[in-house]
Design a protein around this motif. Structure first.
Motif, PDB file in Angstrom:
ATOM      1  N   UNK A   9       0.842  -1.202   0.000  1.00 34.89           N
ATOM      2  CA  UNK A   9       0.000   0.000   0.000  1.00 34.89           C
ATOM      3  C   UNK A   9       0.880   1.257   0.000  1.00 34.89           C
ATOM      4  N   UNK A  79       3.634  -2.682   6.527  1.00 36.15           N
ATOM      5  CA  UNK A  79       2.444  -2.205   5.813  1.00 36.15           C
ATOM      6  C   UNK A  79       1.564  -1.373   6.736  1.00 36.15           C
ATOM      7  N   UNK A  81      -2.156  -0.292   8.563  1.00 35.42           N
ATOM      8  CA  UNK A  81      -3.290  -1.072   9.082  1.00 35.42           C
ATOM      9  C   UNK A  81      -4.179  -1.534   7.928  1.00 35.42           C
ATOM     10  N   UNK A  82      -4.727  -2.747   8.052  1.00 34.40           N
ATOM     11  CA  UNK A  82      -5.448  -3.348   6.928  1.00 34.40           C
ATOM     12  C   UNK A  82      -6.835  -2.736   6.783  1.00 34.40           C
ATOM     13  N   UNK A  83      -7.364  -2.788   5.539  1.00 37.57           N
ATOM     14  CA  UNK A  83      -8.660  -2.165   5.247  1.00 37.57           C
ATOM     15  C   UNK A  83      -9.469  -3.005   4.262  1.00 37.57           C
ATOM     16  N   UNK A  84      -9.482  -4.322   4.457  1.00 36.84           N
ATOM     17  CA  UNK A  84     -10.212  -5.184   3.526  1.00 36.84           C
ATOM     18  C   UNK A  84     -11.689  -5.291   3.860  1.00 36.84           C
ATOM     19  N   UNK A  85     -12.357  -6.194   3.175  1.00 39.44           N
ATOM     20  CA  UNK A  85     -13.751  -6.508   3.445  1.00 39.44           C
ATOM     21  C   UNK A  85     -14.727  -5.607   2.704  1.00 39.44           C
TER      22      UNK A  85
END
Lengths: 85, 146
Positions: A9, A79, A81-85
């Motif tokens: 990202x 990386x 913080x994740x932001x999937x979904x």
């Protein structure tokens, strides 16, 4: 001991590559120490890795905290913080 | 039965549903997430960490199967370029009864948002920016702490 470092990202964009093989100096034992050292490699690294509170990491694909050991690791990923979904 | 799929193909719900409706299941619960056109978003790009993503999703599915005695758990997540209205994620589970199916489905989508290495980038016109995580997602995931 060479380690593959992966970036994702906006960290990847700031560093300028998604993957690099590095050989950090002896004593670079933790994720936090590795990030400190990586940040010295280029202005892009320094900028992308400046805000440590916004960085997350995985060692050999296992999510870890900044104080986790990287001794013997083959792959470290850094990386946001994740932001999937 | 656990099925995890991460790729750039459109999500085919009919095919996924057929696989989930396995023998012995009295209840199927599913969740579909679609790309929103928030504030003029024209394009959404999904980046992920190949290998680690699939492993994280398998771990989540295994946890749900064990916790709610599921018969099947499927997680399909699309990556790459998507447009508003397109499916980005599908979660489907089957269980003997509805309570387990509904809870397990909610668990999987809540925890997927915090546990799996995906990153979204939204493009509005010529302006592309990475999506920031939301505190509400952390709170939703935290309520499943056993």
């Amino acid at each position: 001991m060479a380690i593959d470092v992966l970036y994702f990202a906006w960290v990847r964009e700031g560093v300028g590559t998604g993957q690099e093989r590095v050989d950090p100096p002896a004593g670079t034992d933790t994720v936090a120490a590795l990030i400190d050292w990586l940040a010295t490699r280029s202005p892009g690294h320094a900028q992308a890795l400046a805000d440590r509170a916004r960085l997350r990491a995985a060692v050999d694909q296992v999510f870890v905290g900044a104080d986790a050991s990287i001794l013997g690791a083959r792959e470290v990923a850094i990386f946001p913080p994740v932001t999937g979904g | 039965m656990i099925r995890v799929l991460v790729n750039a193909e459109p999500i085919d719900i009919a095919t996924e549903m057929a696989a989930i409706e396995t023998g012995g299941a009295g209840a199927v619960a599913t969740f579909s997430g679609l790309v929103r056109a928030d504030d003029g978003v024209g394009m959404l790009e999904l980046e992920h960490y190949p290998g680690a993503t699939e492993a994280a999703l398998v771990t989540l599915a295994e946890t749900a199967v064990a916790r709610w005695s599921l018969l099947a758990a499927t997680i399909v997540h699309r990556v790459g370029v998507m447009r508003p209205g397109e499916r980005i994620v599908f979660v489907g589970v089957s269980a003997p009864h509805r309570a387990a199916a509904l809870e397990a489905c909610a668990f999987l989508i809540d925890r997927l948002k915090t546990d799996a290495p995906f990153w979204k980038r939204e493009t509005r016109g010529s302006d592309a920016r990475w999506v920031e995580p939301r505190g509400s997602d952390d709170a939703a995931a935290a309520r499943w702490q056993a």
